[in-house]
Design an enzyme around this catalytic site. Structure first.
Site, PDB file in Angstrom:
ATOM      1  N   ASP A 104     -35.368 -38.131  35.762  1.00 24.06           N
ATOM      2  CA  ASP A 104     -36.516 -38.089  36.664  1.00 24.06           C
ATOM      3  C   ASP A 104     -36.757 -39.445  37.307  1.00 24.06           C
ATOM      4  O   ASP A 104     -36.324 -40.494  36.812  1.00 24.06           O
ATOM      5  CB  ASP A 104     -37.768 -37.628  35.918  1.00 24.06           C
ATOM      6  CG  ASP A 104     -38.141 -38.548  34.762  1.00 24.06           C
ATOM      7  OD1 ASP A 104     -37.281 -38.764  33.879  1.00 24.06           O
ATOM      8  OD2 ASP A 104     -39.279 -39.066  34.737  1.00 24.06           O
ATOM      9  N   GLU A 148     -39.395 -38.873  31.636  1.00 25.87           N
ATOM     10  CA  GLU A 148     -39.603 -40.184  31.011  1.00 25.87           C
ATOM     11  C   GLU A 148     -40.732 -40.921  31.703  1.00 25.87           C
ATOM     12  O   GLU A 148     -41.519 -41.631  31.063  1.00 25.87           O
ATOM     13  CB  GLU A 148     -38.306 -41.000  31.073  1.00 25.87           C
ATOM     14  CG  GLU A 148     -38.344 -42.304  30.296  1.00 25.87           C
ATOM     15  CD  GLU A 148     -38.885 -43.491  31.074  1.00 25.87           C
ATOM     16  OE1 GLU A 148     -39.127 -44.544  30.466  1.00 25.87           O
ATOM     17  OE2 GLU A 148     -39.072 -43.374  32.314  1.00 25.87           O
TER      18      GLU A 148
END
Length: 373
Positions: free
Chosen positions: A70, A132
């Protein structure tokens, strides 16, 4: 090749908190095409997955190359071009996530064919997580599944941008959202309502005062600042100045030095907040994210390995947080080492250099050579 892989990864707008099936499917197909054993691990959200791939024997202890798929949003107006189309200008590759941290993913993928051809006697695992950037929400599910996926790893290399200097420590973090519900009404009759903003203001005042006390220790000189800290980052409430606000929220984070559980630092704030119930307010305490600090000894085998692979001394600590503390908490030694500079992350025209990418790929290839035979 590594820059071509990076361009492909950047083209996936895998913004934190959004479905990531497209990038997961592409990475899985690529890994399988180059001989890796791949497991896709859906998260509880239902639309996001972690990915775990292995080159070499799964029944032997090896090393994890850990990264997240991400990226943070790219809505800043200052971008010179489409942030999800990588641009190569000289030695620089521009695009969202180039440094944080698709550059590391691209290096791992670029090294994968060579690893597959090198007859590894110990495995190299790729552990790619989701969300994350929302506080390491995806990787705990991956770590929980590891015993069924491989022998206990000898260590995990977390490829966050560190200028290819291995880093042994970072602070832990916890973030919470405080929500208080009062009673609305006309501002001309404040005694008939319960002002949620006023109530939250009192809690915030006490939280800030408590945060200043954290500067009195305990201390860890590896960090700057060398003590734990607290910040109120977001406050929201109210509709109009002549309406008694019936709801207010505040987002608070703490960053904890090694040896201190981040959530434990928030207990005094929680007690002050929940005391509002005695004044007929409703209170809701939402944990947004939490991860532990990382603290790896300078003489640990993993630190020695990284000095061997990079040819550089390890650094004692960095100020940002990573998934490394969660691996260490699970009993797996972890260290940070990746291409790029954290100062370029989360900014318009984020970039990484080709020389940084090549150095990272060489480090991974050196790891593979060490595990071959």
């Amino acid at each position: 090749m590594v820059e071509d892989l990076l361009a492909r990864l950047v083209a996936f707008p895998s913004v934190v908190g959004s479905p990531n099936g497209a990038i997961v499917d592409w990475i899985a197909e690529y890994c399988r095409a180059h001989g890796a054993s791949v497991t896709v691990l859906p998260g509880p959200e239902g639309d996001r997955c972690n990915l775990f791939a292995t080159i070499g024997p799964r029944d032997k202890p090896g090393y994890i190359l850990s990264g997240h798929m991400d990226v943070v949003p790219a809505g800043e107006a200052e971008w010179s071009a489409d942030p999800f189309t990588m641009r190569a200008v000289g030695d620089r590759c521009y695009g969202r996530g180039t440094t944080d941290m698709k550059g590391f993913l691209a290096c791992a993928l670029a090294a994968l064919p060579g690893l597959a051809a090198s007859n590894l006697s110990q495995p190299v695992h790729l552990a790619f997580s989701y969300d994350e950037e929302a506080g390491c929400r995806g990787v705990p599910h991956l770590i929980e599944a590891l015993p069924a996926l491989c022998e206990k790893p000898l260590g995990a290399i977390i490829g966050e941008p560190s200028r290819m200097r291995a880093v042994r420590a970072h602070k832990g973090k916890a973030a919470v959202r405080l929500e208080v519900i009062g009673r609305s009404g006309h501002s001309s009759q404040p005694h008939l309502g319960l002002n949620a903003v006023h109530a939250m203001a009192g809690v915030i005042t006490k939280a800030v005062a408590y945060g200043k006390l954290l500067a009195e220790g305990p201390f860890d000189p590896n960090f700057d600042p060398p003590y734990s800290s607290l910040q109120v980052g977001v406050v929201a409430g109210g509709q109009a100045v002549n309406i008694i606000p019936d709801r207010c929220t505040a987002d608070i984070e703490v960053r904890a030095v090694s040896g201190t559980a981040p959530l434990s630092l928030l207990e005094p704030v929680k007690q002050q907040f929940e005391a509002l119930r005695s004044e007929n307010f409703k209170t809701f305490w939402h944990e947004l994210s939490a991860y532990p600090a990382l603290s790896l000894a300078a003489d640990s085998p993993l630190a020695g390995l990284m000095m061997e692979l990079t040819g550089k001394e390890t650094l004692s600590a960095v100020s940002y947080g990573t998934e490394a503390g969660l691996y260490q908490q699970a009993g797996i030694e972890a260290i940070i080492c990746g291409p790029g500079d954290i100062g370029r992350a989360h900014r318009p025209d984020e970039y990484i250099t080709l020389s940084e990418l090549y150095a990272c790929r060489q480090m991974i290839e050196a790891l593979g050579a060490r595990l071959s035979g």
